[in-house]
Each structure stands twice: as structure tokens, then as C-alpha cells.
Design a protein around this motif. Sequence first.
Motif, PDB file in Angstrom:
ATOM      1  N   ARG A  14      57.048 -48.352  38.490  1.00  0.00           N
ATOM      2  CA  ARG A  14      55.880 -49.148  38.086  1.00  0.00           C
ATOM      3  C   ARG A  14      56.321 -50.347  37.248  1.00  0.00           C
ATOM      4  O   ARG A  14      55.845 -51.465  37.440  1.00  0.00           O
ATOM      5  N   LYS A  26      52.593 -53.122  29.833  1.00  0.00           N
ATOM      6  CA  LYS A  26      51.601 -52.255  29.185  1.00  0.00           C
ATOM      7  C   LYS A  26      50.194 -52.411  29.764  1.00  0.00           C
ATOM      8  O   LYS A  26      49.242 -51.813  29.277  1.00  0.00           O
ATOM      9  N   THR A  27      50.068 -53.185  30.820  1.00  0.00           N
ATOM     10  CA  THR A  27      48.765 -53.416  31.431  1.00  0.00           C
ATOM     11  C   THR A  27      48.265 -52.158  32.145  1.00  0.00           C
ATOM     12  O   THR A  27      49.048 -51.373  32.665  1.00  0.00           O
ATOM     13  N   GLU A  28      46.944 -51.965  32.149  1.00  0.00           N
ATOM     14  CA  GLU A  28      46.321 -50.891  32.927  1.00  0.00           C
ATOM     15  C   GLU A  28      45.700 -51.529  34.167  1.00  0.00           C
ATOM     16  O   GLU A  28      44.859 -52.424  34.058  1.00  0.00           O
ATOM     17  N   ARG A  60      41.378 -53.714  25.462  1.00  0.00           N
ATOM     18  CA  ARG A  60      42.386 -53.115  26.328  1.00  0.00           C
ATOM     19  C   ARG A  60      42.867 -54.145  27.344  1.00  0.00           C
ATOM     20  O   ARG A  60      42.110 -55.008  27.792  1.00  0.00           O
ATOM     21  N   LEU A  62      43.363 -54.803  30.603  1.00  0.00           N
ATOM     22  CA  LEU A  62      42.957 -54.295  31.915  1.00  0.00           C
ATOM     23  C   LEU A  62      43.097 -55.380  32.980  1.00  0.00           C
ATOM     24  O   LEU A  62      42.805 -56.552  32.732  1.00  0.00           O
ATOM     25  N   ASN A 109      47.788 -48.199  38.308  1.00  0.00           N
ATOM     26  CA  ASN A 109      47.492 -46.872  37.753  1.00  0.00           C
ATOM     27  C   ASN A 109      46.527 -46.086  38.620  1.00  0.00           C
ATOM     28  O   ASN A 109      46.541 -44.854  38.626  1.00  0.00           O
ATOM     29  N   LEU A 173      41.647 -44.148  33.832  1.00  0.00           N
ATOM     30  CA  LEU A 173      42.282 -45.080  32.902  1.00  0.00           C
ATOM     31  C   LEU A 173      42.351 -44.496  31.486  1.00  0.00           C
ATOM     32  O   LEU A 173      43.309 -44.767  30.751  1.00  0.00           O
ATOM     33  N   ASP A 174      41.361 -43.703  31.122  1.00  0.00           N
ATOM     34  CA  ASP A 174      41.295 -43.160  29.765  1.00  0.00           C
ATOM     35  C   ASP A 174      42.108 -41.881  29.589  1.00  0.00           C
ATOM     36  O   ASP A 174      42.240 -41.393  28.465  1.00  0.00           O
ATOM     37  N   GLN A 176      45.663 -40.691  30.956  1.00  0.00           N
ATOM     38  CA  GLN A 176      46.858 -40.967  31.748  1.00  0.00           C
ATOM     39  C   GLN A 176      47.423 -39.704  32.395  1.00  0.00           C
ATOM     40  O   GLN A 176      47.842 -39.727  33.560  1.00  0.00           O
TER      41      GLN A 176
END
Length: 212
Positions: A14, A26-28, A60, A62, A109, A173-174, A176
Motif C-alpha cells: 500500500r 497516512k491517507t485513508e 481526517r 480522506l 483501504n 474507515l473507522d 482498521q
Amino acid sequence: MDVANWHASDDQRRSEARTALGIPSKTEIVVYHGRIEVYRKGLDMLMDAWQHICEERPGRNLRLLLVGTGSDAEKLRQLIAKKQLPGVIWKNEYICDRTIIQRYLSAANVYTLPSRHEGFPVAPIEAMSCGLPVVATDAPGVPYIFPDMELSGGIIVPREDSTALAEAIGSILDNQSWGHELGKRARDRAEKFFSLEAIGKQLREFLLTNIG
């Protein structure tokens, strides 16, 4: 699907994919890849869901990663601009190179398929083969891919329900660890039921039963 040539994503894969795409580590990321047909593919529902996801998670990092183009490309562009949606990255072109598609999927993700209409969609199986959890609507063909819902690696929500779509994506997302577990189940489902070996075995058994 030649599942063996689609590699399950891990933290290293990833990170490498995000570096190659110029996306912060660190992006979601939520990803959709496929044709850009706003109504058929439910992209208007996805835009509503994305707005809700971002509003519920201020601060966040995102991103919504869209990969693909189609007859409604301009319509989607206008929709994104009208809603002033944050964090949307759109690769507006047809991509047939499997390696490039894998890179986009590996960066994410969670994968989403918000369609109103499908036949038998291949895109979510590609995502499953990359070890991604899937959030999809109950469009025709989709429940067959995830007959046991979460046990099959996917969450299915009603069509036309952007709130349910947002909640399901947000739940991954909340959490992991939950997303990782769903991704493992999705990969396992792809290997056991949609790989070349699995389909070959099913076809052989069918032919032997019906010809014999």
C-alpha cells in the motif's frame, strides 16, 4: 479471474502504491474503478455518501479515488464541482493495464461499488483479489459474489440509500482491524470461488454430471 496474478495488499504494498501515485502514506482511501455512468453506476449516490463521510470525520485525511471514464464524465465533473466535494482524486481515462489497476487498488483501504444496475460485475472481484474489503449495493449480480455478506468479505447496502452506503464505508474507515479482516475474507472468497482453478473445477463437475 487469474487471482494468482492479483496480489493481496499489505502495508508495504500500500505504501509503495501510494508513493508511486503521489498520495501521502497516512491517507485513508476509498476507491471506485469502472465506467463513469452516473445513474447506472450510482455515482450520484457515491457523491452524496462521500459528502456525508467527510462531514462526519473533520480533520481526517480522506480521499475518494475514482478510476475510469465514460459517457457521463462531464456530468460527474459538474456534480463534484457543484457539491464542492473535498478529497476527490479522479483518473479520468480508460485503463486496461492490469498492473496499473492493481496499483490503484493496492493504494486503497476499501473498495466501493454503488451501482443501481449490474450484470455480473468483475471490478469488485479484482478488488477482492487485492485483499480489499468491499462495500456494494444490492444491484443484480452483487449478492451472488457476497452470499454470506461480511463472511464473504463484503458489506451490501440497499440501492438508492446513500446514508447506508456512507455508514458502511465509514465503519471500515473507522476500524482498521475490521477492514483487514474483511479484506482477508474477500481474498479467500476470490481464491475459492472465482479463480481459474475454482471455475475450472466447477465446470468439470458440471460437465461430468450432465454428460455422464
